[in-house]
Scaffold this motif. Structure first.
Motif, short mmCIF file in Angstrom:
data_model
loop_
_atom_site.label_atom_id
_atom_site.label_comp_id
_atom_site.label_asym_id
_atom_site.label_seq_id
_atom_site.Cartn_x
_atom_site.Cartn_y
_atom_site.Cartn_z
N UNK A 26 4.22 5.47 2.98
CA UNK A 26 3.19 6.50 2.84
C UNK A 26 3.41 7.35 1.60
N UNK A 27 4.67 7.61 1.24
CA UNK A 27 4.96 8.41 0.06
C UNK A 27 4.92 7.61 -1.23
N UNK A 28 4.83 6.30 -1.14
CA UNK A 28 4.78 5.47 -2.33
C UNK A 28 6.12 5.28 -3.01
N UNK A 29 7.21 5.36 -2.27
CA UNK A 29 8.55 5.24 -2.83
C UNK A 29 8.90 3.82 -3.23
N UNK A 30 8.10 2.85 -2.85
CA UNK A 30 8.42 1.44 -3.08
C UNK A 30 8.06 0.95 -4.47
N UNK A 31 7.21 1.63 -5.21
CA UNK A 31 6.81 1.26 -6.56
C UNK A 31 6.26 -0.16 -6.65
N UNK A 32 5.72 -0.67 -5.56
CA UNK A 32 5.06 -1.99 -5.51
C UNK A 32 5.94 -3.12 -6.03
N UNK A 33 7.18 -3.16 -5.60
CA UNK A 33 8.12 -4.21 -6.01
C UNK A 33 8.25 -5.26 -4.92
N UNK A 34 8.52 -6.48 -5.35
CA UNK A 34 8.69 -7.59 -4.41
C UNK A 34 9.92 -7.40 -3.53
N UNK B 235 0.83 -1.21 0.00
CA UNK B 235 0.00 0.00 0.00
C UNK B 235 0.86 1.26 0.00
N UNK B 236 0.25 2.34 -0.42
CA UNK B 236 0.92 3.63 -0.34
C UNK B 236 -0.11 4.67 0.06
N UNK B 237 0.37 5.79 0.53
CA UNK B 237 -0.52 6.85 0.99
C UNK B 237 -1.25 6.46 2.26
N UNK B 238 -2.50 6.88 2.35
CA UNK B 238 -3.30 6.59 3.54
C UNK B 238 -3.76 5.14 3.59
N UNK B 239 -3.50 4.36 2.55
CA UNK B 239 -3.87 2.94 2.55
C UNK B 239 -3.06 2.16 3.58
#
Length: 148
Positions: free
Chosen positions: A71-79, A10-14
Motif C-alpha cells: 500500500x505504501x509503494x515500498x516495493x518499487x515494482x521490482x521482480x 500495485x501500490x496505494x489503493x490499487x
C-alpha cells in the motif's frame, strides 16, 4: 483478469482492485477469526492449540505488514518483491495447511464439551477458508511473478 497489469506490482489503493492483492483483506479477516476462536477455547493438551495460535498470529501480522508494504509503494515494482510475495504466501499456505489439519484432529478427538466443540468447528472451517485464500494468492502471485 487484465494481463497487461499482471506484470506490475500495485501500490496505494490499487491493491484493492488487483488480483491477487484483493485477497489481503479476506486473509486478514479469516485469519483473525481463527486466532480469536482458538483463543476462546480450552483444550488439554495445549500444544496443538498453541501451534495453531502461533501460525494464525504469525500469518495475520506478516500479512498485515506485507499489505502495508504494498500500500505504501515500498516495493518499487521490482521482480524480487514479486518473488518474495510468492514465497511468503507459499509459506503461509503450508503453515495453514498444517495448522488446519492439526486443528481438525484436535476438534475431532480431544474436544469434550458442546460449547467448545462449536467454537472449534468454526475455527476449523475458517482455517480451511484461510488456507484456500492463501493458496489462491500464491497461485495468482506466481502468475504475476512469471509475467514480470
Amino acid at each position: 483478469m487484465d494481463t497487461g497489469t499482471m506484470g506490475r506490482l500495485p501500490s496505494g489503493m490499487a491493491i484493492c482492485c488487483s488480483i491477487p492483492d484483493i485477497l489481503y483483506l479476506p486473509e486478514l479477516v479469516f485469519g483473525g477469526l481463527v486466532w480469536i476462536l482458538v483463543a476462546c477455547t480450552y483444550i488439554i493438551p495445549h500444544n496443538p492449540q498453541s501451534y495453531v495460535m502461533a501460525v494464525s498470529l504469525f500469518c495475520f501480522i506478516v500479512t498485515f505488514l506485507w499489505m502495508m508494504f504494498f500500500a505504501c509503494g515500498s516495493h518499487n515494482n521490482r521482480a524480487s518483491w514479486a518473488a518474495a510475495d510468492v514465497g511468503y504466501h507459499f509459506l503461509a499456505s503450508v503453515l495453514y495447511l498444517s495448522a488446519a489439519v492439526l486443528l481438525a484432529y484436535v476438534t475431532l478427538y480431544l474436544t469434550a464439551d458442546g460449547y467448545s466443540y462449536k467454537l472449534d468447528i468454526a475455527a476449523v472451517v475458517f482455517s480451511y477458508v484461510a488456507l484456500v485464500l492463501y493458496v489462491l494468492h500464491t497461485i495468482f502471485s506466481a502468475i504475476r511473478w512469471k509475467s514480470f
